[in-house]
Design a protein around this motif. Structure first.
Motif, short mmCIF file in Angstrom:
data_model
loop_
_atom_site.label_atom_id
_atom_site.label_comp_id
_atom_site.label_asym_id
_atom_site.label_seq_id
_atom_site.Cartn_x
_atom_site.Cartn_y
_atom_site.Cartn_z
N ILE A 1 0.86 -1.19 0.00
CA ILE A 1 0.00 0.00 0.00
C ILE A 1 0.90 1.23 0.00
CG2 ILE A 1 -1.83 1.24 1.22
CD1 ILE A 1 -2.50 -1.44 2.59
N VAL A 2 0.75 2.07 -1.01
CA VAL A 2 1.53 3.29 -1.12
C VAL A 2 0.73 4.43 -0.49
CG1 VAL A 2 2.66 4.93 -2.65
CG2 VAL A 2 2.67 2.49 -3.19
N LEU A 3 1.35 5.15 0.43
CA LEU A 3 0.70 6.24 1.15
C LEU A 3 1.42 7.55 0.88
CD1 LEU A 3 0.32 4.48 4.65
CD2 LEU A 3 -1.41 4.63 2.84
N GLU A 4 0.64 8.63 0.77
CA GLU A 4 1.20 9.97 0.67
C GLU A 4 0.94 10.69 1.98
OE1 GLU A 4 1.08 12.56 -3.02
OE2 GLU A 4 -0.37 13.62 -1.73
N LEU A 5 1.99 11.24 2.59
CA LEU A 5 1.91 11.84 3.91
C LEU A 5 1.74 13.35 3.83
CD1 LEU A 5 4.75 9.84 5.71
CD2 LEU A 5 2.35 9.21 5.37
N THR A 6 0.90 13.88 4.70
CA THR A 6 0.64 15.31 4.77
C THR A 6 0.63 15.75 6.23
OG1 THR A 6 -0.78 15.16 2.81
CG2 THR A 6 -0.92 17.18 4.10
N GLY A 7 1.32 16.82 6.55
CA GLY A 7 1.27 17.41 7.88
C GLY A 7 2.16 16.70 8.88
N GLY A 8 2.42 17.39 9.98
CA GLY A 8 3.21 16.80 11.06
C GLY A 8 4.67 16.60 10.76
N MET A 9 5.21 17.30 9.78
CA MET A 9 6.61 17.11 9.41
C MET A 9 7.42 18.39 9.51
SD MET A 9 6.05 14.59 6.10
CE MET A 9 4.69 15.60 5.46
N GLY A 10 6.88 19.42 10.07
CA GLY A 10 7.58 20.69 10.16
C GLY A 10 7.14 21.65 9.07
N LYS A 11 7.74 22.83 9.04
CA LYS A 11 7.33 23.87 8.11
C LYS A 11 8.31 24.07 6.94
CE LYS A 11 4.80 26.44 11.65
NZ LYS A 11 4.63 27.75 12.35
N THR A 12 9.30 23.21 6.86
CA THR A 12 10.26 23.33 5.76
C THR A 12 10.00 22.21 4.74
OG1 THR A 12 11.93 21.91 6.79
CG2 THR A 12 11.94 24.23 7.41
N LEU A 13 10.79 22.22 3.66
CA LEU A 13 10.67 21.18 2.64
C LEU A 13 11.51 19.95 2.98
CD1 LEU A 13 10.70 23.33 -0.63
CD2 LEU A 13 8.75 22.38 0.63
N THR A 14 12.06 19.95 4.19
CA THR A 14 12.79 18.78 4.67
C THR A 14 12.08 18.25 5.91
OG1 THR A 14 14.90 19.68 3.88
CG2 THR A 14 15.00 17.91 5.53
N PRO A 15 11.67 16.99 5.92
CA PRO A 15 10.90 16.46 7.05
C PRO A 15 11.72 16.44 8.33
CG PRO A 15 11.57 14.67 5.60
CD PRO A 15 11.91 15.95 4.89
N ALA A 16 11.05 16.75 9.43
CA ALA A 16 11.71 16.70 10.73
C ALA A 16 12.07 15.25 11.06
CB ALA A 16 10.78 17.27 11.80
N PRO A 17 13.16 15.05 11.80
CA PRO A 17 13.57 13.68 12.16
C PRO A 17 12.44 12.91 12.84
CG PRO A 17 15.28 15.25 12.75
CD PRO A 17 14.09 16.07 12.34
N GLY A 18 12.20 11.70 12.37
CA GLY A 18 11.17 10.86 12.97
C GLY A 18 9.77 11.11 12.48
N SER A 19 9.56 12.15 11.67
CA SER A 19 8.21 12.48 11.21
C SER A 19 7.77 11.60 10.05
CB SER A 19 8.12 13.95 10.80
OG SER A 19 9.02 14.23 9.74
N VAL A 20 8.72 10.94 9.37
CA VAL A 20 8.40 10.02 8.28
C VAL A 20 8.89 8.63 8.68
CG1 VAL A 20 8.79 9.44 5.86
CG2 VAL A 20 8.57 11.83 6.54
N PRO A 21 8.05 7.60 8.55
CA PRO A 21 8.47 6.25 8.93
C PRO A 21 9.73 5.81 8.19
CG PRO A 21 6.10 6.31 8.53
CD PRO A 21 6.66 7.63 8.07
N ASP A 22 10.61 5.13 8.91
CA ASP A 22 11.84 4.62 8.32
C ASP A 22 11.63 3.24 7.72
OD1 ASP A 22 13.30 6.86 9.16
OD2 ASP A 22 13.61 5.98 11.16
#
Length: 486
Positions: A416-437
């Motif tokens: 299942i392919v998921l697209e993530l929105t929100g909860g990753m900070g306000k920049t174009l680089t996701p905050a550490p831990g905000s995207v599953p590894d």
């Protein structure tokens, strides 16, 4: 009954022990709750017979009504109970904290009763005492209407899903453990607690013996009523007031009633220890804060709002608004339980409304440039063995990253392919831990505990004629003091 609960009941029979159906506790447990075990007179409409009450296991207080048909004795009982409840409640109305510009108490009272019948007793007893007057022909002590207001407050919060201000112990235990007996048998606190010890079959059978384990109230055992209670009350009634014989009859009646209440008293504190052994769920803190807000608001109302009792009946607008609040609270509580507890979430996985799996691919820095400006929209691929009945485009949430939305982009076999929105900070680089590894075990579901806006209801003065029109302002009448005890 859910599928997993049914399975847990079968396992409880096999293993001869209660089985957990929750990994965390979904209610707040106070360090100093007020335990109340009420008894009512058989054949009378909620007429109090006795109560054992206290906030410490070694300090129970026994209150009795030697002649429950005597109005003065009933209200003396209510006044004594009112003094205890008022002292307990007031002890929490001292320390406050500042929360977003408003003040609230740092703690709140918690009332515990053995079973849902105890909640019904509290509700009816509150109704029968909160409208009593402290002057006039049927005057009562000030503690009586004060007790009624607080009992009604607790009973109303007991109906609010997720509230911990008032709990029935059998219901609280049944939400966290499954036994090998029916739900009706679980309503017996002694029979329910038997499944937490050795030889539960024998212990549960013994719990059905009212002589060894008296009912947890508010109803008493009919055999006890006929063989022991009725003669003790009659013996008291036949003695002269202020005589030694009456005092002896009173003390004997107190001993008789204490034997009916003490076993349940001990069970209540044992059950409380079981609940305390479970760690609190993540959302319990939020719900208890809501309870403290409600407690603070009610104390403020009593102190500054005139202290009028709750109305005998809600207006049409108030009733509709209350029902809407309860429905939204139930939906939020169900969602929070699932997000807090993998065992609760498992029910949604079985139904195809959630899935768990392992991240096998991830593009954490993916940008979406289809709009006027670029947006961070990472993609992750989750491989799952769970049955899935959700279409492409469904928005999901994760118990770990609750501020983030995951939308299903594609489904291919078990990936299942998921697209993530929100909860990753306000920049174009996701905050550490905000995207599953890669390799991380994740869970996603349609369950969401996000804020739901309340429904729009007309003002009370704009109540439509189809619902009786605007209600008349409440005016105290003689009938308030003549209300039936029930």
């Amino acid at each position: 009954m859910s599928s997993l609960t049914s399975l847990a009941r079968a396992l409880a029979v096999r293993d001869e022990r209660a089985q957990p159906i929750a990994t965390v506790r979904h209610f707040f447990v106070s360090e100093r709750p007020l335990v109340l075990i009420p008894l009512a007179m058989a054949g009378e409409a909620n007429a109090p017979l006795a109560a054992m009450v206290g906030s410490a296991p070694d300090q129970p207080r026994l209150l009795i009504v030697p002649q429950p048909r005597n109005r003065d004795q009933r209200f003396q009982f209510a006044a004594s109970l009112g003094a205890i409840v008022r002292s307990y409640v007031d002890s929490f109305a001292r320390r406050q904290e500042d929360v977003r510009g408003r003040r609230r108490f740092t703690d709140a009272p918690q009332l515990l009763v053995p079973n849902p019948g105890g909640i019904d007793f509290v509700r009816l007893f509150g109704r029968s005492t909160r409208l009593r007057r402290t002057w006039g022909e049927y005057a009562v002590k000030p503690e009586v209407p004060t007790l009624g207001k607080w009992l009604t407050f607790f009973a109303e919060r007991a109906e609010h899903p997720g509230s911990s201000l008032m709990l029935a112990m059998t219901s609280a235990l049944s939400m966290h453990w499954a036994t090998g007996q029916s739900a009706v048998e679980d309503a017996n606190l002694a029979a329910l607690m038997a499944w937490f010890g050795a030889k539960p079959f024998e212990a549960a059978l013994e719990a059905e013996d009212p002589e060894r384990w008296p009912p947890a109230g508010p109803a008493t055992d009919p055999t006890f009523d006929a063989a022991t209670l009725a003669p003790a009350i009659e013996r008291y009634s036949k003695t002269d007031a202020d005589s030694i014989a009456r005092q002896m009859a009173f003390e004997r009646l107190a001993v008789v009633l204490r034997t009916q209440l003490e076993p349940t008293w001990q069970l209540m504190w044992r059950a409380l220890d079981l609940l305390r052994q479970l760690p609190a769920g993540m959302s319990v803190v939020e719900r208890w804060a809501d309870d403290r807000d409600t407690f603070t608001n009610y104390v403020t109302y009593l102190e500054t709002g005139g202290g009028l009792p709750q109305p005998r009946r809600d207006s049409a607008v108030a009733a509709a608004s209350r029902l809407s609040r309860l429905e939204r609270a139930q939906a939020k509580f169900d969602a929070q339980r699932a997000l807090d507890d993998p065992l609760v979430m498992a029910e949604f996985r079985l139904a195809g409304e959630a899935f768990a799996g392992t991240v096998v691919a991830a593009d954490p820095n993916r940008l979406d440039a289809s709009g006027p400006r670029r947006k961070l929209r990472p993609h992750v691929t989750v491989r799952t063995a769970d049955p899935l009945r959700l279409p492409v485009g469904t928005d999901l949430a994760s118990p770990i990253r609750r501020s983030q939305t995951a939308r299903i982009v594609s489904i291919e076999d078990s990936d299942i392919v998921l697209e993530l929105t929100g909860g990753m900070g306000k920049t174009l680089t996701p905050a550490p831990g905000s995207v599953p590894d890669l390799g991380e075990h994740v869970t996603y579901s349609t369950v969401s505990a996000r804020f739901q806006p309340s429904s729009n209801f007309p003002a009370v003065e704009d109540t439509p004629w189809t619902h009786g029109g605007p209600p008349a302002p409440h005016e105290p009448t003689e009938e308030d003091a003549l209300e039936a005890w029930s």
